[in-house]
Scaffold this active site. Structure first.
Site, PDB file in Angstrom:
ATOM      1  N   LYS A  97       0.875  -1.170   0.000  1.00 23.09           N
ATOM      2  CA  LYS A  97       0.000   0.000   0.000  1.00 23.09           C
ATOM      3  C   LYS A  97       0.908   1.214   0.000  1.00 23.09           C
ATOM      4  CE  LYS A  97      -3.571   2.571   2.309  1.00 23.09           C
ATOM      5  NZ  LYS A  97      -3.676   3.290   3.578  1.00 23.09           N
ATOM      6  N   ALA A 184      -9.424   6.249   3.979  1.00 23.16           N
ATOM      7  CA  ALA A 184      -9.187   7.394   4.869  1.00 23.16           C
ATOM      8  C   ALA A 184     -10.435   8.252   5.057  1.00 23.16           C
ATOM      9  CB  ALA A 184      -8.045   8.276   4.381  1.00 23.16           C
ATOM     10  N   ASN A 206      -9.568   2.244   9.779  1.00 18.29           N
ATOM     11  CA  ASN A 206      -8.686   1.981  10.908  1.00 18.29           C
ATOM     12  C   ASN A 206      -9.135   2.784  12.120  1.00 18.29           C
ATOM     13  OD1 ASN A 206      -5.032   1.986  11.391  1.00 18.29           O
ATOM     14  ND2 ASN A 206      -6.672   1.486  12.784  1.00 18.29           N
ATOM     15  N   THR A 207      -8.982   4.112  12.043  1.00 18.77           N
ATOM     16  CA  THR A 207      -9.307   4.962  13.193  1.00 18.77           C
ATOM     17  C   THR A 207     -10.737   4.748  13.674  1.00 18.77           C
ATOM     18  OG1 THR A 207      -7.748   6.645  12.414  1.00 18.77           O
ATOM     19  CG2 THR A 207      -9.418   7.349  13.995  1.00 18.77           C
TER      20      THR A 207
END
Length: 257
Positions: A97, A184, A206-207
């Protein structure tokens, strides 16, 4: 549900999961399992790839997950290429990535250095999944140099603000001949569903998982959001109208015979 295919490899899940920010490795593993993901990203700067038994890599089952190293923290193409080659030399599969983010505040990807690094890595035999601005022109150039996907941001990394680049992502989806993975900024399962309803092939989060009191439960919610969004896209969303239209006919059934 239909399969996600990247570089000829088939995946059942259209949800990719990052491994940063979790309170513990146990919380990370629980989220991965609940998400039913099959691709897991790991920042090369956060692990000792020469000693995987002493890092979070020891918690990722390589028989269950494709480990996707990422070049997070790379400030230019040269640094990103070096990190990718280090991962391959350490025994990782040649999947990478690609992230080039010289801006430390917004962490926005550098389009010029990203394209430069992508071209080098593709020629070097890597399967490249590039994180990129939501720029349709850049997406086309990345595809032309041979990247396996394009990964436009929905919003800046870690902001949880959703698909703020919706109109541009829609153009990328329309024009792309490789999978489009929204990466994102997605902070809620509804954001993932929105991206999938638009026709994105997958999303990466992710977050949104790590920054919650119950990462496993949130991962499960994201899995359902991705599945629902994909099914809605395949079914075909109804068109929007400015004027109300009755869902049941108002004539023809109340007759006085």
């Amino acid at each position: 549900m239909d399969h996600l295919i990247i570089a000829g490899r088939e995946f059942n899940s259209r949800l990719l999961v990052g491994t940063g920010k979790f309170a513990s490795n146990q919380a990370m593993v629980a989220a991965m399992e609940s998400s039913a993901c099959e691709i897991v990203t790991v920042a090369l700067r956060r692990v000792d790839i020469d000693n995987p038994e002493d890092s979070l890599l020891s918690h990722i089952n390589p028989d269950r997950y494709l480990l996707l190293p990422n070049t997070s923290g790379a400030r230019d193409a040269e640094e990103a290429v070096r990190l990718a080659r280090l991962a391959r030399a350490a025994g990782c599969e040649p999947w990478i990535k690609l992230e080039v983010t010289p801006d430390p505040y917004y962490l926005l990807p550098d389009p010029i250095e990203t394209l430069k690094a992508a071209e080098i890595l593709v020629k070097d035999g890597f399967i490249v999944l590039p994180y990129m601005p939501a720029d349709p022109v850049l997406a086309r150039h990345l595809e032309e140099v041979g990247t396996a996907t394009v990964m436009p941001l929905g919003a800046p990394i870690g902001t949880n603000r959703g698909v703020r680049t919706r109109d541009l992502i829609a153009i990328i989806i329309e024009q792309a001949n490789v999978p489009v993975i929204v990466d994102a900024g997605l902070g809620a399962p509804s954001h993932a569903a929105e991206a999938m309803e638009m026709g994105a092939d997958a999303v990466l989060v992710n977050t949104a998982l790590a920054d919650t009191t119950d990462p496993a439960l949130m991962a499960q919610a994201f899995r359902k959001g991705v599945e629902a969004g994909r099914e809605a896209y395949l079914a075909g969303l109804g068109g929007q109208r400015l004027q109300a239209e009755a869902s049941s006919p108002l004539t023809g059934f109340l007759r006085n015979d």
